[in-house]
Design an enzyme around this catalytic site. Sequence first.
Site, short mmCIF file in Angstrom:
data_model
loop_
_atom_site.label_atom_id
_atom_site.label_comp_id
_atom_site.label_asym_id
_atom_site.label_seq_id
_atom_site.Cartn_x
_atom_site.Cartn_y
_atom_site.Cartn_z
N SER A 8 12.16 27.96 58.02
CA SER A 8 11.18 28.69 57.24
C SER A 8 10.04 27.80 56.76
O SER A 8 10.21 26.62 56.46
CB SER A 8 11.85 29.34 56.02
OG SER A 8 12.44 28.37 55.19
N ASP A 12 6.17 29.24 47.67
CA ASP A 12 7.15 29.46 46.61
C ASP A 12 6.48 29.97 45.34
O ASP A 12 5.48 29.40 44.89
CB ASP A 12 7.87 28.15 46.27
CG ASP A 12 8.78 27.67 47.39
OD1 ASP A 12 9.03 28.45 48.33
OD2 ASP A 12 9.24 26.52 47.33
N ASN A 52 9.75 21.81 53.79
CA ASN A 52 10.20 20.86 52.77
C ASN A 52 10.87 19.64 53.39
O ASN A 52 10.62 18.50 52.99
CB ASN A 52 11.20 21.53 51.82
CG ASN A 52 10.57 22.59 50.95
OD1 ASN A 52 9.35 22.64 50.77
ND2 ASN A 52 11.40 23.46 50.39
N PHE A 116 13.46 36.57 49.23
CA PHE A 116 12.64 35.95 50.27
C PHE A 116 12.05 37.04 51.15
O PHE A 116 12.78 37.88 51.69
CB PHE A 116 13.50 35.00 51.10
CG PHE A 116 12.72 34.14 52.06
CD1 PHE A 116 12.19 32.93 51.64
CD2 PHE A 116 12.50 34.53 53.37
CE1 PHE A 116 11.46 32.13 52.51
CE2 PHE A 116 11.78 33.75 54.25
CZ PHE A 116 11.26 32.54 53.81
N GLN A 172 20.66 29.66 53.20
CA GLN A 172 20.55 30.99 52.61
C GLN A 172 20.83 32.12 53.59
O GLN A 172 21.18 33.23 53.18
CB GLN A 172 19.15 31.19 52.01
CG GLN A 172 18.75 30.17 50.97
CD GLN A 172 17.82 29.13 51.53
OE1 GLN A 172 17.95 28.76 52.70
NE2 GLN A 172 16.89 28.64 50.73
N GLN A 173 20.70 31.87 54.88
CA GLN A 173 20.87 32.95 55.84
C GLN A 173 22.33 33.30 56.10
O GLN A 173 22.61 34.27 56.81
CB GLN A 173 20.17 32.60 57.17
CG GLN A 173 18.66 32.57 57.08
CD GLN A 173 18.04 33.94 56.77
OE1 GLN A 173 18.52 34.66 55.91
NE2 GLN A 173 16.99 34.28 57.46
N ASN A 195 25.78 23.61 50.95
CA ASN A 195 26.17 23.25 49.59
C ASN A 195 27.59 23.76 49.37
O ASN A 195 28.21 24.34 50.28
CB ASN A 195 25.17 23.78 48.55
CG ASN A 195 25.08 25.30 48.51
OD1 ASN A 195 26.05 26.00 48.82
ND2 ASN A 195 23.92 25.81 48.14
N GLY A 256 17.93 20.20 47.70
CA GLY A 256 18.78 20.04 48.88
C GLY A 256 17.99 19.67 50.12
O GLY A 256 18.46 18.93 50.98
N ASP A 257 16.76 20.18 50.22
CA ASP A 257 15.91 19.84 51.36
C ASP A 257 15.52 18.37 51.31
O ASP A 257 15.48 17.68 52.34
CB ASP A 257 14.66 20.71 51.35
CG ASP A 257 14.99 22.19 51.39
OD1 ASP A 257 16.05 22.55 51.94
OD2 ASP A 257 14.18 23.00 50.88
#
Length: 327
Positions: A8, A12, A52, A116, A172-173, A195, A256-257
């Site tokens: 992605s 933001d 990111n 999102f 997230q997916q 995570n 996390g990125d």
Amino acid sequence: MRIAVTGSIATDHLMVFPGRFADQLIPDQLAHVSLSFLVDALEVRRGGVAANIAFGLGSLGLEPLLVGAVGSDFAEYEVWLKEHGVDTGAVHVSTERQTARFTCVTDQDANQIASFYAGAMQEARDIDLWHLTGGQSRPDLVLIGPNDPAAMLRHTEECRDLGLAFAADPSQQLARLEGSEVRDLVCGARWLFTNEYESALLLERAGWERGDVLERVGTWITTLGGEGVRIEAANQPPVKVPAVPDAHVADPTGVGDAFRAGFLAAAGDGLPLESAARLGCVLASLALDTVGSQSYSVDAAQLLATATRAYGAEAAAELAPLLERTP
């Protein structure tokens, strides 16, 4: 190491709720939740997982190739990424849709509720990786980040067909993927990133036990928030690397990125995985101290000082040669 980062690319919209989400949830009414949070602040920032991570890699002196889909509103964002060492030559520009939007509310305990809008990201499924394999442009690793699900599956299959090493970062997916899709994305990955919550969700969706995952990937990297990182591989005891202690929390978005960028930069430089995780944690602490996923600035001396404070002089010395090459 030449790294292609797929996933992605977004704008933001970050908001802050001064209370606790948990205080607003009534246990016997969770099936009928209807809440609105009055927020105190709004920050509009550059984001998207792939962008990111590419920003972090570029800031560390690598030249990552960003692969994703954006809208015609991407021009200013593209200039920013190029200024930070990111190759945007493989970014697809939609003629019909705007760049994706990420909207997130963070409470005082750093818990987040987000949504999102995919926008142009829906066209990422039309991008193929075959053109990346010619000459010196061939990547040594492709990171499959959260993206249009069809794009994630396509890119993973193309990596297998092309013999490209890949890292799986479904992130997230996982909430949108079926069990068979999760299994397809994971199998054969050199690195698997999750995570702690995502690791449990991945197992549930795939119908696997932890050992089943470790049989199918090279190494499983699980970020544990303030507890650090867990590194697991088949037939080896897990290794835990602590987070940087007493890190200041300004905004957890994109932390996390930043970890992934630091980890991949160090692992790609041939450093031991424990050292790679330490650099990931150091870069994550830098991102955590700023509002926005790409608001931090990389300074080699600062990163070495943080690594020394967190992990000792010997551990920092392992990272020094890599950090000395940063712009």
